[in-house]
Design a protein around this motif. Structure first.
Motif, mmCIF file in Angstrom:
data_model
loop_
_atom_site.group_PDB
_atom_site.id
_atom_site.type_symbol
_atom_site.label_atom_id
_atom_site.label_comp_id
_atom_site.label_asym_id
_atom_site.label_seq_id
_atom_site.Cartn_x
_atom_site.Cartn_y
_atom_site.Cartn_z
ATOM 1 N N UNK A 134 32.305 53.131 36.783
ATOM 2 C CA UNK A 134 31.407 52.315 35.954
ATOM 3 C C UNK A 134 32.128 51.894 34.685
ATOM 4 N N UNK A 135 32.159 50.591 34.411
ATOM 5 C CA UNK A 135 32.827 50.080 33.215
ATOM 6 C C UNK A 135 31.769 49.446 32.303
ATOM 7 N N UNK A 136 31.543 50.044 31.121
ATOM 8 C CA UNK A 136 30.539 49.479 30.211
ATOM 9 C C UNK A 136 30.986 48.114 29.688
ATOM 10 N N UNK A 137 30.024 47.238 29.451
ATOM 11 C CA UNK A 137 30.377 45.898 28.987
ATOM 12 C C UNK A 137 29.228 45.277 28.219
ATOM 13 N N UNK A 138 29.577 44.383 27.319
ATOM 14 C CA UNK A 138 28.553 43.560 26.682
ATOM 15 C C UNK A 138 28.929 42.120 26.969
ATOM 16 N N UNK A 139 27.998 41.407 27.606
ATOM 17 C CA UNK A 139 28.247 40.000 27.914
ATOM 18 C C UNK A 139 27.506 39.156 26.886
ATOM 19 N N UNK A 140 28.282 38.530 25.997
ATOM 20 C CA UNK A 140 27.680 37.622 25.020
ATOM 21 C C UNK A 140 28.295 36.260 25.263
ATOM 22 N N UNK A 141 27.511 35.217 25.139
ATOM 23 C CA UNK A 141 28.044 33.893 25.435
ATOM 24 C C UNK A 141 28.156 33.711 26.941
ATOM 25 N N UNK A 142 28.850 32.646 27.361
ATOM 26 C CA UNK A 142 28.847 32.318 28.784
ATOM 27 C C UNK A 142 29.762 33.207 29.612
ATOM 28 N N UNK A 143 30.824 33.717 28.994
ATOM 29 C CA UNK A 143 31.674 34.623 29.771
ATOM 30 C C UNK A 143 32.441 35.573 28.850
ATOM 31 N N UNK A 144 32.797 36.709 29.420
ATOM 32 C CA UNK A 144 33.537 37.729 28.674
ATOM 33 C C UNK A 144 34.531 38.381 29.629
ATOM 34 N N UNK A 145 35.733 38.568 29.175
ATOM 35 C CA UNK A 145 36.663 39.347 29.997
ATOM 36 C C UNK A 145 36.447 40.823 29.704
ATOM 37 N N UNK A 146 36.361 41.638 30.783
ATOM 38 C CA UNK A 146 36.145 43.068 30.618
ATOM 39 C C UNK A 146 37.511 43.744 30.669
ATOM 40 N N UNK A 147 38.014 44.032 29.492
ATOM 41 C CA UNK A 147 39.400 44.536 29.440
ATOM 42 C C UNK A 147 39.530 45.924 30.051
ATOM 43 N N UNK A 148 38.465 46.712 29.921
ATOM 44 C CA UNK A 148 38.523 48.086 30.444
ATOM 45 C C UNK A 148 38.670 48.123 31.963
ATOM 46 N N UNK A 149 38.419 46.976 32.614
ATOM 47 C CA UNK A 149 38.532 46.950 34.077
ATOM 48 C C UNK A 149 39.987 46.766 34.514
ATOM 49 N N UNK A 150 40.802 46.257 33.599
ATOM 50 C CA UNK A 150 42.196 45.977 33.947
ATOM 51 C C UNK A 150 42.914 47.288 34.286
ATOM 52 N N UNK A 151 43.618 47.269 35.396
ATOM 53 C CA UNK A 151 44.346 48.477 35.796
ATOM 54 C C UNK A 151 43.564 49.396 36.720
ATOM 55 N N UNK A 152 42.273 49.103 36.899
ATOM 56 C CA UNK A 152 41.481 49.912 37.841
ATOM 57 C C UNK A 152 41.955 49.616 39.265
ATOM 58 N N UNK A 153 41.787 50.603 40.184
ATOM 59 C CA UNK A 153 42.174 50.334 41.578
ATOM 60 C C UNK A 153 41.410 49.125 42.135
ATOM 61 N N UNK A 154 42.050 48.406 43.001
ATOM 62 C CA UNK A 154 41.428 47.206 43.567
ATOM 63 C C UNK A 154 40.102 47.577 44.259
ATOM 64 N N UNK A 155 38.985 46.965 43.858
ATOM 65 C CA UNK A 155 37.688 47.325 44.452
ATOM 66 C C UNK A 155 37.410 46.581 45.753
ATOM 67 N N UNK A 156 36.514 47.171 46.558
ATOM 68 C CA UNK A 156 36.016 46.487 47.755
ATOM 69 C C UNK A 156 34.759 45.692 47.411
ATOM 70 N N UNK A 157 34.068 46.173 46.367
ATOM 71 C CA UNK A 157 32.844 45.492 45.937
ATOM 72 C C UNK A 157 32.715 45.648 44.431
ATOM 73 N N UNK A 158 32.286 44.571 43.773
ATOM 74 C CA UNK A 158 32.041 44.635 42.332
ATOM 75 C C UNK A 158 30.570 44.322 42.095
ATOM 76 N N UNK A 159 29.893 45.228 41.410
ATOM 77 C CA UNK A 159 28.474 44.966 41.114
ATOM 78 C C UNK A 159 28.294 44.927 39.596
ATOM 79 N N UNK A 160 27.961 43.741 39.055
ATOM 80 C CA UNK A 160 27.957 43.580 37.595
ATOM 81 C C UNK A 160 26.822 44.321 36.879
ATOM 82 N N UNK A 161 25.823 44.819 37.607
ATOM 83 C CA UNK A 161 24.703 45.474 36.916
ATOM 84 C C UNK A 161 24.502 46.900 37.439
#
Ligand code: ZN
Length: 837
Positions: A493-520
């Motif tokens: 689980x990677x915490x995030x705050x989405x403000x505006x139309x888009x945000x890059x989630x830096x904490x996700x960088x370097x995580x193992x390649x996922x099979x599924x990403x669920x934003x909520x």
């Protein structure tokens, strides 16, 4: 009705209000007598209006003198010349009982002939019982005396302090004077109710139900949840329960789920289980118990000034009940239930053409319930959940403690509530309130990501808004990255705050390649989720391998939402259900997925495929039932089985199950299922159907049996039967609202479309008049029971549109119902076309 303008002027003028009410109840009578002495201060120089809907006024004295009063409709006006600064008003009157569930409802049990009474006043019906200033911000103390048959049990807002037996077989009971509260929270429940008593930290606890239901009242569980709730809320709000005793009464023919009268909560009787319930039913009941209890603080101790803040009252109680359920009871899957029930309801409602902002205006009491829907309850509670994710639970709790300390026994507005939360959390909530409470509709959030094959190199969250509602909002959430090594899955689980139309989630960088990403992940956000193609493909194949129950729930909801948006064919969704449901161990999920599957089959599958899909799902249910090892799963599969029987073999099969000619180890149809089989056999014209109904009626002589029989009566596939029923719907009716509803529920069946053709015209010709001539209770039951929604056709939609075009503005309820039906039909037609393409 009462307008906000009049109410606010009256609240400015009237203060220090106290009611001394004496009621005189006689067994079996159509009317009752009342005498009220109202003391109050006032400082105006106009005539003064009270609210009262009664049969007759026998005496009216103001400050010891008979005065000329005016009484029109529900308004009782006192002449200004007779008013002083401090007043004593005495009124003696007679009134009739009500039979629609509001006011003071009278019910006679068909099983034993016993009479039961209860009151239900929200928002504007206390003045059906006694003359009063019927609005939330003229709080008053009440001192009640009731003379009633000695063998009756009585429950009011406070404890009985004395009882005197009279010569006529009746007893006069006097109740303690109450602390101040609003008129709509006043209650009296009377009749030969069965009572169970207990105590918790000095608070007397009562559970009441009809005598004929006493055998089904599971007092241990009900008392346990009550105790857990009282402890939880007292501690969380740092404010002990304020109203002395706590009774919970299960009452017949109740119009809602429950009502939070001060110290005397009334519940719909469906929460006393005549048939063995599932754990899901028990959890939903716990939620209702805790919801009503939360109102004792939020709503009853501190009350909204006017009905425009009813959404806040309800959203708050809804949110708090889930928090309490998870924090204090054995029901630990509350937030999964919240997602499935509350949020999905809100998402659905927020995408209808009738969507509206959470906070709005309510001009008068008639408008109170107009917008009372998935937006006010469901979205309001979801947005509170998002707010807590943003400001933190500690800030929220501190804010609430401040709120109750500041406003106890008084009234407060949304502004005051937000002020208290700002105080507790140290954050400015002005912008948050504007973006979330004053705008309509919802955002869609998606995640786009890239990897180098092993690791995530970039993950971006973005949001969009519908063209008509272009608001972009801040979202506090967690993104779930699910990895799959072929044997097991794991989630980061990677915490995030989405403000505006888009945000890059830096904490996700370097995580193992996922099979599924669920934003909520963990469901903090209130937003639609659009899955990327790779995640959809993985979910379709592997959904049963997701270990987290809430995430699996969210993924099933996402697939269902894709069906509704014509991104996934209803028939493909049904195929996924058939393939995957057998793996599902979580019974709540089995229940909710089957619900979506049944809706999909009945609404979104092309007409020519409907029966075949029903049969396939029937077979899935039969296999599920045969394989089930627990009672709960058997009940859920059993209910599905009965509801899906449409082809002759399947109908015969459920008939044999009911008759004991076909046996499934560990499973027996309960009485509700048996009635379901009987109704279907009648509706499909099977031989022996009438005898089957007679047999069930003998097994179940209760009011439930009476209603089930009415449903069977109008289900008979015969032109004469339909004509007679239609005439009766439009004439004398079948009695109470519940009985009318039962009779109407048997009338429309998809497979009887030819036979029912004349009643499509009849419905659209007559429904407008029904809304003008009959009361709202009857009209909404008529609409809900008889609208030909089973005809998913352009013709039905066109007729609804034509009627909407000619419905005048003041028919706001009918307009709203038609708009939603048009929206719903349009979506169903589009889904059928998409599935056929
Ligand atoms: Zn409520």
């Amino acid at each position: 009705m009462l307008t906000e303008t009049d109410a606010s002027a009256r609240a400015e003028r009237v203060s220090n209000c106290r009611y001394e009410l004496a009621l005189n109840l006689t067994k079996g009578a159509p009317t009752y007598g009342g005498a009220v002495t109202i003391t109050f201060d006032q400082d105006g120089d106009d005539d003064l209006m009270l609210n009262f809907r009664g049969k007759r006024i026998d005496l009216l004295e103001l400050n010891g003198t008979a005065v000329d009063f005016e009484w029109r409709g529900r308004e009782l006006t006192l002449p200004c010349a007779a008013l002083a600064a401090s007043n004593t008003l005495r009124i003696e009157y007679e009134n009739e009982y009500d039979h629609g569930g509001d006011g003071i409802h009278q019910f006679v049990d068909p099983e034993d002939g016993e009479e039961y009474l209860y009151t239900n006043f929200e928002p504007f019906d206390a003045h059906r019982l006694f003359p009063c200033f019927d609005q939330p911000d003229i709080k008053a103390r009440y001192q009640l005396t009731v003379t009633a048959p000695s063998e009756w049990t009585l429950t009011a807002n406070s404890q009985e302090v004395s009882a005197e037996t009279l010569g006529d077989g009746r007893t006069r009971r006097v109740y303690a004077e109450t602390p101040p509260f609003s008129t709509y929270l006043f209650a009296l429940i009377a009749g030969p109710y069965h009572v169970a008593m207990a105590e918790h930290n000095g608070i007397p606890l009562g559970l009441l139900c009809r005598k004929s239901m006493a055998q089904y009242l599971d007092t241990d569980e009900l008392f346990t949840i009550t105790r857990q709730g009282l402890d939880f809320f007292g501690e969380f709000f740092d404010y002990p329960y304020a109203f002395g005793k706590y009774d919970q009464i299960f009452v017949p023919e109740f119009n809602h789920g429950a009502m939070e009268n001060v110290g005397a909560v009334t519940f719909n009787e469906s929460m006393v289980y005549r048939d063995p319930p599932t754990e899901n039913q028990r959890r939903r009941r716990a939620e209702v118990i805790l919801h009503e209890m939360a109102h004792m603080w939020f709503g009853n101790l501190v009350t909204m000034k006017w009905w425009n803040d009813l959404w806040l009252n309800e959203s708050f109680a809804t949110y708090m009940s889930y928090l309490a359920m998870e924090g204090a009871t054995r029901f630990q899957s509350g937030w999964q239930d919240f997602n499935n029930g509350i949020k999905n309801w809100a998402y659905r409602q927020d995408q209808l053409i009738t969507t509206h902002p959470i906070a709005g205006t309510v001009r008068d009491t008639d408008e109170t319930f107009l917008n009372f829907d998935g937006i006010t309850y469901g979205k309001g509670a979801s947005v509170l959940k998002q707010l807590v994710a943003t400001i933190g639970i500690d800030g929220f709790r501190e804010g609430m403690r401040h709120y109750f300390r500041t406003y106890d026994y008084g009234n407060a507005s949304l502004h005051d509530f937000l002020g208290a939360l700002e105080e507790g959390s140290g954050r400015d909530l002005g912008e948050w309130s504007r973006l979330w409470l004053e705008t309509s509709s919802l955002n869609t959030i998606r995640a786009d990501w890239e990897s180098d094959g092993e690791r995530v190199t970039r993950l971006e969250l973005s949001q969009t808004a519908p063209v008509d509602y272009p608001t972009i909002r801040p979202h506090t959430l967690e993104t779930g990255l699910l990895t799959d090594d072929g044997a097991t899955t794991a989630i980061e689980a990677v915490p995030a705050v989405l403000e505006g139309e888009s945000t890059e989630i830096e904490a996700a960088r370097g995580q193992p390649r996922p099979a599924l990403v669920y934003p909520n992940f963990n469901d903090h956000a209130y937003a639609k989720i659009a899955l990327d193609d790779e995640s959809v493909a993985w979910a379709r194949e592997n959904i049963e391998r997701v270990g987290d129950d809430l995430l699996r729930q969210q993924l099933w909801s996402t697939l269902w939402s894709m069906v509704r948006d014509q991104q996934l064919k209803s028939t493909d969704f049904l195929a996924i259900v058939r393939e995957k449901i057998g793996f599902e161990q979580n019974i709540e999920l089995v229940d909710s997925v089957l619900g979506h599957a049944a809706s999909s089959q009945s609404r979104y599958v092309p007409a020519e495929r409907r029966d075949a899909e029903a049969h396939l799902l029937f077979e899935t249910a039969r296999e599920g039932l045969l394989a089930a090892s627990e009672n709960d799963t058997r009940i859920i599969w059993g209910r599905a089985l009965v509801g899906l029987a449409v082809n002759p073999d399947d109908l015969a099969y459920v008939g044999r199950l009911a008759d004991g000619e076909e046996l499934i180890a560990g499973f027996e149809l309960d009485q509700d299922m048996r009635w379901g089989v009987a109704a279907r056999h009648v509706a499909f014209g099977l031989p022996g159907a009438a005898e089957r109904v007679a047999t069930e009626a003998e097994r179940d002589p209760s009011d439930r049996g009476q209603r089930a029989q009415l449903r069977c009566e109008t289900a008979v596939p015969d032109a004469g039967v339909k004509a007679d029923a239609w005439e009766r719907f439009n004439g004398e009716g079948y009695g109470s609202r519940y009985l009318n509803q039962a009779a109407m529920s048997g009338f429309n069946w998809t497979h009887q479309a030819d036979l029912l053709a004349p009643y499509v015209d009849a419905f659209f010709d007559q429904v407008g008049g029904i809304f003008v001539e009959r009361d709202r209770e009857f009209a909404t039951v008529f609409y809900g029971g008889l609208f030909p929604s089973y005809r998913v056709e352009q013709d039905t939609l066109d007729r609804a549109q034509a009627l909407l075009d000619e419905t005048p503005e003041e028919q706001a309820v009918l307009q709203r119902m038609l708009r939603e039906a048009i929206d719903d039909l349009g979506r169903a037609i589009a889904c059928r076309e998409f599935a056929a393409s």
